[in-house]
Design a protein around this motif. Structure first.
Motif, PDB file in Angstrom:
ATOM      1  N   MET B  48       0.604  -1.131   0.002  1.00  0.00           N
ATOM      2  CA  MET B  48      -0.176  -0.075   0.098  1.00  0.00           C
ATOM      3  C   MET B  48       0.736   1.354  -0.004  1.00  0.00           C
ATOM      4  O   MET B  48       0.311   2.292  -0.395  1.00  0.00           O
ATOM      5  CB  MET B  48      -0.836   0.031   1.073  1.00  0.00           C
ATOM      6  CG  MET B  48      -1.986   1.161   1.277  1.00  0.00           C
ATOM      7  SD  MET B  48      -3.342   0.989   0.042  1.00  0.00           S
ATOM      8  CE  MET B  48      -2.960   2.274  -1.084  1.00  0.00           C
ATOM      9  N   LEU B  50       2.373   2.385   2.896  1.00  0.00           N
ATOM     10  CA  LEU B  50       2.344   2.770   4.291  1.00  0.00           C
ATOM     11  C   LEU B  50       3.858   2.469   4.988  1.00  0.00           C
ATOM     12  O   LEU B  50       4.119   3.488   5.792  1.00  0.00           O
ATOM     13  CB  LEU B  50       1.275   2.192   5.140  1.00  0.00           C
ATOM     14  CG  LEU B  50      -0.157   2.282   4.373  1.00  0.00           C
ATOM     15  CD1 LEU B  50      -1.206   1.634   5.301  1.00  0.00           C
ATOM     16  CD2 LEU B  50      -0.469   3.833   4.398  1.00  0.00           C
ATOM     17  N   PRO B  70       1.478   6.818  -1.575  1.00  0.00           N
ATOM     18  CA  PRO B  70       0.437   5.952  -1.239  1.00  0.00           C
ATOM     19  C   PRO B  70      -0.811   6.294  -1.929  1.00  0.00           C
ATOM     20  O   PRO B  70      -1.739   5.651  -2.496  1.00  0.00           O
ATOM     21  CB  PRO B  70       0.217   6.069   0.308  1.00  0.00           C
ATOM     22  CG  PRO B  70       1.354   6.618   1.005  1.00  0.00           C
ATOM     23  CD  PRO B  70       2.247   6.933  -0.208  1.00  0.00           C
ATOM     24  N   TRP B  71      -1.127   7.765  -2.210  1.00  0.00           N
ATOM     25  CA  TRP B  71      -2.049   8.422  -2.777  1.00  0.00           C
ATOM     26  C   TRP B  71      -2.088   7.952  -4.138  1.00  0.00           C
ATOM     27  O   TRP B  71      -3.190   7.826  -4.666  1.00  0.00           O
ATOM     28  CB  TRP B  71      -2.377   9.739  -2.570  1.00  0.00           C
ATOM     29  CG  TRP B  71      -1.305  10.745  -2.937  1.00  0.00           C
ATOM     30  CD1 TRP B  71      -0.130  10.976  -2.395  1.00  0.00           C
ATOM     31  CD2 TRP B  71      -1.340  11.512  -4.125  1.00  0.00           C
ATOM     32  NE1 TRP B  71       0.639  11.766  -2.889  1.00  0.00           N
ATOM     33  CE2 TRP B  71       0.025  12.175  -4.154  1.00  0.00           C
ATOM     34  CE3 TRP B  71      -2.276  11.445  -5.162  1.00  0.00           C
ATOM     35  CZ2 TRP B  71       0.175  12.685  -5.079  1.00  0.00           C
ATOM     36  CZ3 TRP B  71      -1.939  12.376  -6.246  1.00  0.00           C
ATOM     37  CH2 TRP B  71      -0.661  12.801  -6.426  1.00  0.00           C
ATOM     38  N   ALA B  74      -3.488   4.477  -4.461  1.00  0.00           N
ATOM     39  CA  ALA B  74      -4.808   4.481  -4.452  1.00  0.00           C
ATOM     40  C   ALA B  74      -5.500   4.805  -5.561  1.00  0.00           C
ATOM     41  O   ALA B  74      -6.506   4.269  -5.703  1.00  0.00           O
ATOM     42  CB  ALA B  74      -5.226   5.395  -3.042  1.00  0.00           C
ATOM     43  N   HIS B  75      -5.169   5.912  -6.261  1.00  0.00           N
ATOM     44  CA  HIS B  75      -5.579   6.182  -7.480  1.00  0.00           C
ATOM     45  C   HIS B  75      -5.354   4.924  -8.619  1.00  0.00           C
ATOM     46  O   HIS B  75      -6.308   4.998  -9.440  1.00  0.00           O
ATOM     47  CB  HIS B  75      -4.756   7.568  -8.052  1.00  0.00           C
ATOM     48  CG  HIS B  75      -5.523   8.736  -7.379  1.00  0.00           C
ATOM     49  ND1 HIS B  75      -5.685  10.100  -8.028  1.00  0.00           N
ATOM     50  CD2 HIS B  75      -5.480   9.091  -5.783  1.00  0.00           C
ATOM     51  CE1 HIS B  75      -5.997  10.757  -6.889  1.00  0.00           C
ATOM     52  NE2 HIS B  75      -5.858  10.339  -5.945  1.00  0.00           N
ATOM     53  N   ILE B  80      -6.952  -0.394   1.025  1.00  0.00           N
ATOM     54  CA  ILE B  80      -6.477  -1.454   2.339  1.00  0.00           C
ATOM     55  C   ILE B  80      -7.501  -1.195   3.478  1.00  0.00           C
ATOM     56  O   ILE B  80      -8.110  -0.281   3.529  1.00  0.00           O
ATOM     57  CB  ILE B  80      -4.989  -1.029   2.777  1.00  0.00           C
ATOM     58  CG1 ILE B  80      -4.589  -2.049   3.610  1.00  0.00           C
ATOM     59  CG2 ILE B  80      -5.131   0.226   3.191  1.00  0.00           C
ATOM     60  CD1 ILE B  80      -3.188  -1.964   3.970  1.00  0.00           C
ATOM     61  N   PRO B  82      -6.740  -1.732   6.674  1.00  0.00           N
ATOM     62  CA  PRO B  82      -5.678  -1.849   7.588  1.00  0.00           C
ATOM     63  C   PRO B  82      -5.791  -2.626   8.838  1.00  0.00           C
ATOM     64  O   PRO B  82      -7.009  -3.015   9.433  1.00  0.00           O
ATOM     65  CB  PRO B  82      -5.378  -0.485   8.067  1.00  0.00           C
ATOM     66  CG  PRO B  82      -6.682   0.435   7.855  1.00  0.00           C
ATOM     67  CD  PRO B  82      -7.324  -0.473   6.924  1.00  0.00           C
ATOM     68  N   ALA B  85      -8.716  -1.890  11.716  1.00  0.00           N
ATOM     69  CA  ALA B  85      -9.725  -1.080  10.971  1.00  0.00           C
ATOM     70  C   ALA B  85      -9.207   0.479  10.895  1.00  0.00           C
ATOM     71  O   ALA B  85      -9.282   0.971   9.577  1.00  0.00           O
ATOM     72  CB  ALA B  85     -11.036  -1.056  11.774  1.00  0.00           C
ATOM     73  N   ARG B  86      -8.672   0.953  11.928  1.00  0.00           N
ATOM     74  CA  ARG B  86      -8.431   2.631  11.885  1.00  0.00           C
ATOM     75  C   ARG B  86      -9.345   3.384  11.108  1.00  0.00           C
ATOM     76  O   ARG B  86      -8.922   4.186   9.936  1.00  0.00           O
ATOM     77  CB  ARG B  86      -6.952   2.527  11.396  1.00  0.00           C
ATOM     78  CG  ARG B  86      -5.788   2.333  12.308  1.00  0.00           C
ATOM     79  CD  ARG B  86      -4.676   1.907  11.700  1.00  0.00           C
ATOM     80  NE  ARG B  86      -4.029   3.019  11.102  1.00  0.00           N
ATOM     81  CZ  ARG B  86      -2.744   3.143  10.496  1.00  0.00           C
ATOM     82  NH1 ARG B  86      -2.112   1.967  10.276  1.00  0.00           N
ATOM     83  NH2 ARG B  86      -2.234   4.415  10.105  1.00  0.00           N
ATOM     84  N   PHE B  88     -11.399   6.861  10.236  1.00  0.00           N
ATOM     85  CA  PHE B  88     -11.144   8.156  10.617  1.00  0.00           C
ATOM     86  C   PHE B  88     -12.011   8.702  11.821  1.00  0.00           C
ATOM     87  O   PHE B  88     -13.208   9.008  11.586  1.00  0.00           O
ATOM     88  CB  PHE B  88     -11.296   9.041   9.468  1.00  0.00           C
ATOM     89  CG  PHE B  88     -10.214   8.818   8.402  1.00  0.00           C
ATOM     90  CD1 PHE B  88      -8.937   9.003   8.516  1.00  0.00           C
ATOM     91  CD2 PHE B  88     -10.646   8.612   7.200  1.00  0.00           C
ATOM     92  CE1 PHE B  88      -7.995   8.526   7.418  1.00  0.00           C
ATOM     93  CE2 PHE B  88      -9.637   8.252   6.205  1.00  0.00           C
ATOM     94  CZ  PHE B  88      -8.374   8.202   6.283  1.00  0.00           C
ATOM     95  N   ARG B 146     -15.229   1.610   3.240  1.00  0.00           N
ATOM     96  CA  ARG B 146     -14.346   2.555   3.013  1.00  0.00           C
ATOM     97  C   ARG B 146     -13.378   2.369   1.912  1.00  0.00           C
ATOM     98  O   ARG B 146     -12.976   2.912   1.015  1.00  0.00           O
ATOM     99  CB  ARG B 146     -13.535   2.976   4.244  1.00  0.00           C
ATOM    100  CG  ARG B 146     -12.536   4.695   4.040  1.00  0.00           C
ATOM    101  CD  ARG B 146     -11.550   4.692   5.412  1.00  0.00           C
ATOM    102  NE  ARG B 146     -11.108   3.702   5.936  1.00  0.00           N
ATOM    103  CZ  ARG B 146     -10.207   4.087   6.924  1.00  0.00           C
ATOM    104  NH1 ARG B 146     -10.197   4.998   7.363  1.00  0.00           N
ATOM    105  NH2 ARG B 146      -9.608   2.917   7.337  1.00  0.00           N
ATOM    106  N   ALA B 147     -12.727   0.971   1.987  1.00  0.00           N
ATOM    107  CA  ALA B 147     -11.823   0.514   1.276  1.00  0.00           C
ATOM    108  C   ALA B 147     -12.510   0.015  -0.130  1.00  0.00           C
ATOM    109  O   ALA B 147     -11.946  -0.056  -1.242  1.00  0.00           O
ATOM    110  CB  ALA B 147     -11.169  -0.826   1.686  1.00  0.00           C
TER     111      ALA B 147
END
Ligand code: ATP
Ligand code: MG
Lengths: 286, 233
Positions: B48, B50, B70-71, B74-75, B80, B82, B85-86, B88, B146-147
């Protein structure tokens, strides 16, 4: 009574302006951005300088805000960004050094003396039986109110705002969801720095004085606010700004003979930290 | 779709991942199993972006992403769930999803939101709730949702079933099976070896930062020796 409240609101507004940037930066990077106070002073000094060489106030302020915003971003891109993985002490030391350097540079450029901020503000003074608020104080209240509303909308409604909040929640992970974290942090510095500069300008106007070290005391106060506000919560910082200002103003009014006002501000913080270590609106943080 | 070559991850002097190589084709599900501290999370986080790999190469969709931010990954479609869970924490359920769906167009984002709310009706009932006030299981669901709302092509999941009660574990694996039917490529780290083997196309067993065994679940399960020594079942 009313007079005290209004005085406190004006004072609190000046804390808001500087604390927002500190809170944004602390929330996201966990750095105590001392040099922020240098930007506060720069905003005021540079605006005064521009006015002195004949620019109209609006232009002077706009130009000063833009330059201050850039200055803030340069501090991030040129300094902090390279030491983010070195724990908290390295950026802190860097920040103190930057702040000292900035103040010295201002002294070199504009002299060590206090200078008046001589401009005409097209607002009335508020004067009644039991209240006096100068046009400059009124300006401070109005501008701060507008800033708070805009900031709220920015953070809650816009993509940038949501990105900033995600970064503040978990900077390491935000990137994994497509947020360009570096750019978001840069924006946090742009926004925070222009607000600090605006704060400096408004206080400079209100006190009709600007000087190279004008950032020191407000910055310490703003740290009190960041702590009281719960380390990284913008809403907390705004509320804490006004609470601190109210407490300060009233304690000084009734017991001012005991201690100078800044000592009272810090005592407030120390007491609060002893009894409510997570701040007034603290989030639990790692 | 994904190729990992001789990946090494170090934290100071500790070598967490020591020359791991594997590849994953489109639509496949690869499960990485192994004991605590084997290096599963480090491997997934390196993919990922990270954590920074010490050495090795990661190629995704033919692009070398080893040093990509990472971003940008993602694009490209890596996403992920994680470890832990994490979500926001100070944002609401819907805001968590909005953040992840920022990079796709509005109509697509809306469709995806509806889809994840259909997958997790419990989240749909809690759209305005702050993520930090969700239960552990709901946080895990939010992390999966979210993922999924982003432009996901490869879904990385790190111990989605950890700490959940058995019924929820079963629910999570049902979701994984469903995503598999929808041809999503997935990379799983799991301590629940039994469940992982049921859904996986390929399995890698990690020990002390290395892959000590890999193959199709059936082949591994056929050997009593392997089952005892590596899988603990
Ligand atoms: N940030 C870190 N700093 C130092 N060492 C770390 C860090 N993260 C992981 N490690 C070490 O790296 C090794 C591999 O950890 P990792 O989290 O990748 O294992 P894991 O297989 O995911 O374990 P678990 O099943 O417990 O989640 C462990 O020995 C761990 O202590
Ligand atoms: Mg792990």
């Amino acid at each position: 009574m009313l007079q005290n409240i209004v005085n406190a609101l004006v004072l609190g507004s000046s804390y808001v302006m500087i604390a927002v940037g500190l809170t944004l930066v602390y929330g996201i990077l966990k750095i105590l951005h001392i040099a922020h106070a240098g930007i506060y002073a720069f905003g005021a000094l540079f605006a005064v300088y521009l006015c002195e060489i004949g620019l109209p106030l609006v232009f002077a302020v706009t130009l000063s805000l833009i330059l201050s915003a850039l200055l803030g971003m340069i501090i991030y891109k040129g300094f902090y960004k390279h030491v983010l993985d070195r724990g908290r002490i390295v950026p802190l030391v860097m920040s103190v050094g930057l702040f000292a350097t900035m103040e010295d540079l201002y002294r070199l450029m504009w002299g060590p003396y206090k200078r008046p901020f001589d401009v005409y503000i097209d607002l009335p003074d508020v004067m009644t039986m039991d209240l006096y608020l100068s046009s400059r104080g009124l300006l401070m209240l109005i501008v701060t109110a507008v800033v708070i509303v805009l900031l709220y909308l920015l953070l809650m409604r816009t993509k940038l705002g949501k990105s900033l909040r995600a970064c503040s929640n978990d900077l390491g992970l935000a990137g994994a969801f497509g947020i360009n974290t570096d750019r978001s942090v840069a924006f946090a510095f742009l926004i925070g720095s222009s607000l600090a500069a605006l704060g400096g300008i408004l206080v400079g106007l209100y006190d009709n004085t600007v000087y190279p070290t004008m950032g020191s005391v407000p910055s310490y106060k703003a740290f009190v606010v960041v702590v009281l506000g719960g380390f990284g919560s913008i809403r907390g910082a705004v509320v804490a700004s006004y609470i601190l200002a109210l407490v300060e103003t009233f304690v000084v009014y009734y017991f001012g003979f005991l201690l100078p006002r800044d000592a009272i501000a810090f005592l407030t913080m120390i007491l609060l930290l002893m009894f409510k270590p997570e701040g007034l609106f603290g989030k639990v943080r790692r | 779709m994904l190729e990992v070559e001789k990946l090494c991850v170090r934290y100071g002097k500790i070598t967490a991942v020591d020359g791991v190589s594997f590849s994953l084709n489109e639509g496949e599900l690869l499960a990485i199993v192994g004991a605590n501290g084997a290096g599963k999370t480090s491997t997934l986080n390196a993919i990922m972006g990270l954590v920074k790999p010490h050495s090795g190469r990661i190629v995704f969709d033919g692009v070398d992403i080893t040093h990509l931010e990472p971003w940008k990954r993602a694009h490209m479609g890596i996403s992920i769930v994680p470890e832990g869970a994490r979500p926001f924490a100070d944002m609401t359920v819907i805001e968590n999803l909005e953040v992840a769906a920022m990079n796709i167009d509005k109509a697509e984002a809306k469709r995806k939101m509806e889809w994840v709310f259909e997958l997790f009706p419990r989240l749909a009932e809690r759209k305005k709730q702050l993520a930090k006030t969700l239960s552990g299981g709901e946080k895990q669901m939010l992390a999966i949702a979210r993922a999924l709302v982003g432009p996901v092509k490869l879904l990385i999941m790190d111990e989605v079933s950890l700490g959940l009660m058995p019924r929820l574990v079963t629910e999570m694996f049902k979701i994984i099976e469903r995503l598999k039917r929808e041809k999503l490529t997935m990379l799983l780290a799991e301590q629940n070896t039994k469940k992982a083997l049921q859904v996986a196309d390929k399995v890698c067993v990690m020990q002390n930062g290395s892959i000590v065994l890999e193959g199709r679940p059936q082949d591994l399960l056929d050997s009593e020796e392997i089952k005892k020594a590596y899988l603990g079942i």
